[in-house]
Structures are given as C-alpha cells and as structure tokens.
Scaffold this active site. Structure first.
Site, PDB file in Angstrom:
ATOM      1  CE  LYS A 139      -4.134  -1.994   2.065  1.00 25.45           C
ATOM      2  NZ  LYS A 139      -5.369  -1.711   3.435  1.00 25.45           N
ATOM      3  CE  LYS A 168      -8.487  -8.342  -3.684  1.00 29.01           C
ATOM      4  NZ  LYS A 168      -8.365  -8.702  -2.178  1.00 29.01           N
ATOM      5  CE  LYS A 189     -15.376   0.442  -5.273  1.00 31.78           C
ATOM      6  NZ  LYS A 189     -16.780  -0.185  -5.414  1.00 31.78           N
TER       7      LYS A 189
HETATM    8  P1  ADP Z   1      -9.459  -4.594   3.064  1.00 33.16           P
HETATM    9  O1  ADP Z   1      -8.811  -3.505   2.417  1.00 33.16           O
HETATM   10  O2  ADP Z   1     -10.215  -4.375   4.231  1.00 33.16           O
HETATM   11  O3  ADP Z   1      -8.941  -6.038   2.880  1.00 33.16           O
HETATM   12  P2  ADP Z   1     -11.432  -5.063   0.709  1.00 33.16           P
HETATM   13  O4  ADP Z   1     -12.152  -4.312   0.245  1.00 33.16           O
HETATM   14  O5  ADP Z   1     -10.154  -5.338  -0.003  1.00 33.16           O
HETATM   15  O6  ADP Z   1     -10.833  -4.643   2.087  1.00 33.16           O
HETATM   16  O7  ADP Z   1     -11.826  -6.566   1.218  1.00 33.16           O
HETATM   17  C1  ADP Z   1     -12.959  -6.815   2.153  1.00 33.16           C
HETATM   18  C2  ADP Z   1     -13.157  -8.286   2.304  1.00 33.16           C
HETATM   19  O8  ADP Z   1     -13.507  -8.785   0.963  1.00 33.16           O
HETATM   20  C3  ADP Z   1     -11.848  -9.120   2.569  1.00 33.16           C
HETATM   21  O9  ADP Z   1     -12.215 -10.164   3.665  1.00 33.16           O
HETATM   22  C4  ADP Z   1     -11.364  -9.776   1.392  1.00 33.16           C
HETATM   23  O10 ADP Z   1     -10.709 -10.794   1.393  1.00 33.16           O
HETATM   24  C5  ADP Z   1     -12.629  -9.639   0.643  1.00 33.16           C
HETATM   25  N1  ADP Z   1     -12.520  -9.692  -0.879  1.00 33.16           N
HETATM   26  C6  ADP Z   1     -11.983  -8.699  -1.594  1.00 33.16           C
HETATM   27  N2  ADP Z   1     -11.843  -8.882  -2.715  1.00 33.16           N
HETATM   28  C7  ADP Z   1     -12.248  -9.918  -3.003  1.00 33.16           C
HETATM   29  C8  ADP Z   1     -12.280 -10.906  -4.110  1.00 33.16           C
HETATM   30  N3  ADP Z   1     -11.999 -10.443  -5.590  1.00 33.16           N
HETATM   31  N4  ADP Z   1     -12.641 -12.408  -4.049  1.00 33.16           N
HETATM   32  C9  ADP Z   1     -12.822 -12.685  -2.699  1.00 33.16           C
HETATM   33  N5  ADP Z   1     -12.759 -11.957  -1.668  1.00 33.16           N
HETATM   34  C10 ADP Z   1     -12.584 -10.493  -1.903  1.00 33.16           C
HETATM   35 NA    NA Z   2      -7.818  -3.957  -0.118  1.00 36.55          NA
END
Ligand code: ADP
Ligand code: NA
Length: 351
Positions: free
Chosen positions: A114, A218, A221
């Site tokens: 990050k 993946k 967001k």
């Molecule tokens: P953080 O920065 O808190 O990890 P994210 O938005 O990246 O927030 O993820 C929130 C949750 O969603 C986490 O548990 C992450 O593992 C899951 N997650 C995010 N993107 C994916 C994806 N493409 N497939 C499966 N799980 C995901």
């Molecule tokens: Na993230």
C-alpha cells in the site's frame, strides 16, 4: 460448551460492496451466525489511514452497515457495530503497539504494497500500524479475558478455555492474524494469561473472484475498471451488461480451466457459489451450448441475488433513526465486552 466466538471487520471505503466482498467474505458472515457467537465491525478507524473525506466516510459507514443488515447479518443474533463507537479499540491498539517491535511491524507486506502505491514518504504512521489496530480489534473480543478485579490484583476465575476464537481471513490477511497471535502470546507471557490466540479460519464456500475484464487479477475496489467490477448496489441493467461482456476466450466450451480459460473459470466459480451447483454439474449442463446461454443464466442469478439486497439496503437507509438505533445497540453490546477486556488489560499493565 459455548459456541466459538468470531470477529470480523470490513472497511467503509466505498459506496457499495462488490461481488468479490460478498462471495469472499460477507456471505460467510451471515452463515457463521448459525455456528458462532459473532462480532462484526465496520472499521472506520482503519478507513482514515489513507487520506479521506469526512462526509464520504460518514455516508459509507452507514451504507456499509445497511448492506450488512440487508445481506442477512441479524442484529439480534450477532453484534454488529461501528468501530469508532467503541473507544477501547484505539486504547488497546496503543498498548499493543508498545509490545510490537519496529522491525516486526516493518515486515508486514500489505503495508509495503500500500505504501509503495502512495510513495513511501506519503504513507501515514497510521497505515504502518494498521495491523496493530487490527490485532486490537480482534483481541478485545477474546473469550474470557481472565476475571481480574481491577485495582485489586486479584485473579478470580481463570479461563476455562472452552470457547474457541476464530477470525475468518483471506490469504492477504494471514500475516496480520499471525501478528495478532504473536501479540496475544507476548502479552500473556509478560503480564499473565489474558488473551486466547485466535485461529485463522477459512470459511467453507469462500471464493476468490477475479476482474470481469482482466480475469487473472482480483476483482478490487481500487484496481478494477468499472466494467470489471460488480457492485452489490448496482441496478440490474448494468449488472447484466457487464456479465454479458465479461472477457472469456476464443473457444466455446464452458469448462473450468484456470490456466487457459481464466474468464470462464471465474464465471463458473461465481455461478457455483450463488447457485450451489457444482462446477462439474454446470459444465455438464452447458456442454455444447456456448457462452451466451451460460452468461444469460448467470446474469439472472446475480441480479436475482442482489436486487433484494439493494432494495432492503435502500429501505434501511430511508429510516436513519432506526439504523442508528441498531448500531447504537450493537456498540453498547460490543462496548460491554470491550470494557471488560480493557479492565483486565489496564490492571495487568499497571494503569
Ligand atoms: P480490506 O482492505 O479491508 O481487505 P477489501 O475491500 O480489500 O478490504 O476486502 C474486504 C473483504 O473482501 C476481505 O475479506 C477480502 O478478502 C474480501 N475480498 C475483496 N476482494 C475479493 C475478491 N475479489 N474475491 C474474494 N474476496 C474478496
Ligand atoms: Na483492499
């Protein structure tokens, strides 16, 4: 024996969760209510580790909580709350940060990733210590944190060790759970047994979802293009279009092959997760029918899943007072547990 406790949090960093969040994490939150004593937290303290807009944060915190309720998190069975409403999170994070080595914190790979994106010198100290706050989020809800009477040094009721402690995680968070376990062990060793070391727990049926336009990365967001990501709160029209336009390959066979057919494999994974049908069943059903019919059915499945969630979310957001009451109730319940933990921690540390 008490049901195992589970703690999980999610950042309010967007106006909608996405399909990856749902299939990789949030749907499991709902399922875990059946078997666990669950604490679910919208982690707004974590959301200010990067530059943020206060009005957007306030809006996203509410919309995140509303979506969790709409997905089926039941505030009567689980404790759903907003992190900043329970000040003990920040207090325990300070204590734990004093137990964390600078070198140890420096090894957290998610910070490196990050920080690299922002330029290392632009990253905040809060972003650096984020995993310690996460450890505090978890350990505050450790089952049976001893029963010391504050100020008396008296240790009544040692832990019976009967209640397990689970933290659902994706692969990217494993290192943070390891740090949490190390900090729990270190605190226990230095100050007397207080915390249960939580176990990383990969819930059944959690699926990793990739970008619809770039199926080897993946769905995310921060990294996906608008066409590559499906938002939970999106209207069915655009949702359907994105699925119909999802990148596949030049073949015609609906077959799971991560290496050569990453796009189709991702769509199969989504279908299987939402329908409960096995990938093998789906391959058999769509043998010879090409991608068109498969995508059309998948679009129905996705819009059918998210339309009621969107409608319930909007309804919850319509009644601000009712939503605030639910969150206040959750914060009070979480706060009780957190205060009990901090009583023990404060006493043992010498405050
Ligand atoms: P953080 O920065 O808190 O990890 P994210 O938005 O990246 O927030 O993820 C929130 C949750 O969603 C986490 O548990 C992450 O593992 C899951 N997650 C995010 N993107 C994916 C994806 N493409 N497939 C499966 N799980 C995901
Ligand atoms: Na993230």
């Amino acid at each position: 024996v008490a049901a195992p406790r589970v703690l999980s949090g999610i950042q309010p960093t967007a106006d909608s969760f996405h399909l990856g969040n749902y299939l990789g994490a949030l749907r499991q939150w709902v399922a875990l209510q059946e078997t666990h004593d669950a604490f679910y937290c919208v982690v707004d303290l974590h959301a200010i580790t990067v530059e943020h807009d206060p009005a957007a944060l306030r809006r996203r915190t509410r919309v995140s909580a509303a979506q969790l309720l709409a997905m089926g998190v039941d505030p009567d069975r689980s404790t759903l709350f907003v992190q900043s409403q329970v000040p003990e999170h920040a207090e325990l994070a300070w204590v734990l940060s004093c137990l964390t080595g600078f070198g140890e914190a420096s090894r957290m790979t998610q910070f490196k990733d990050k920080a690299a994106k922002q330029g290392a010198s632009a990253a905040s100290v809060g972003l650096f210590t984020y995993p310690i706050l996460q450890a505090a989020d978890i350990l505050l809800y450790s089952p049976e944190p001893g029963a010391a009477k504050p100020g008396t040094g008296e240790r009544t009721g040692e832990r019976t060790g009967e209640q397990a402690f689970h933290v659902p995680v994706g692969e990217d968070q494993r290192q943070h759970v390891e740090l949490t376990r190390d900090l729990a062990g270190r605190f226990n060793h230095r100050f007397g047994t207080t915390f249960v070391e939580p176990e990383a727990y990969i819930p059944r049926g959690a699926a990793k979802i990739t970008d619809l336009q770039d199926p080897t990365s993946k769905m995310s967001k921060s990294a996906s293009s608008p066409q590559g990501i499906i938002d939970v709160l999106e209207e069915p029209g655009p949702m359907r279009k994105k699925i119909m336009r999802a990148v596949t390959d030049t073949g015609t066979e609906v077959r799971f092959d991560e290496e050569n057919k990453a796009g189709v494999s991702n769509l199969l994974r989504i279908h299987s997760a939402l329908s409960g049908d096995t990938v093998a069943d789906l391959e058999a059903r769509y043998a010879g029918s090409g991608y068109g019919q498969f995508k059309k059915d998948l679009a129905e499945l996705v819009t059918g899943t998210f339309t009621p969630i969107r409608e319930r979310t909007l309804k919850l957001l319509d009644d601000e007072d009712a939503l605030d009451r639910i969150l206040a109730h959750g914060a009070a319940r979480a706060g009780e547990v957190a205060a009990r933990t901090m009583d023990v921690v404060r006493d043992r540390v010498g405050f």
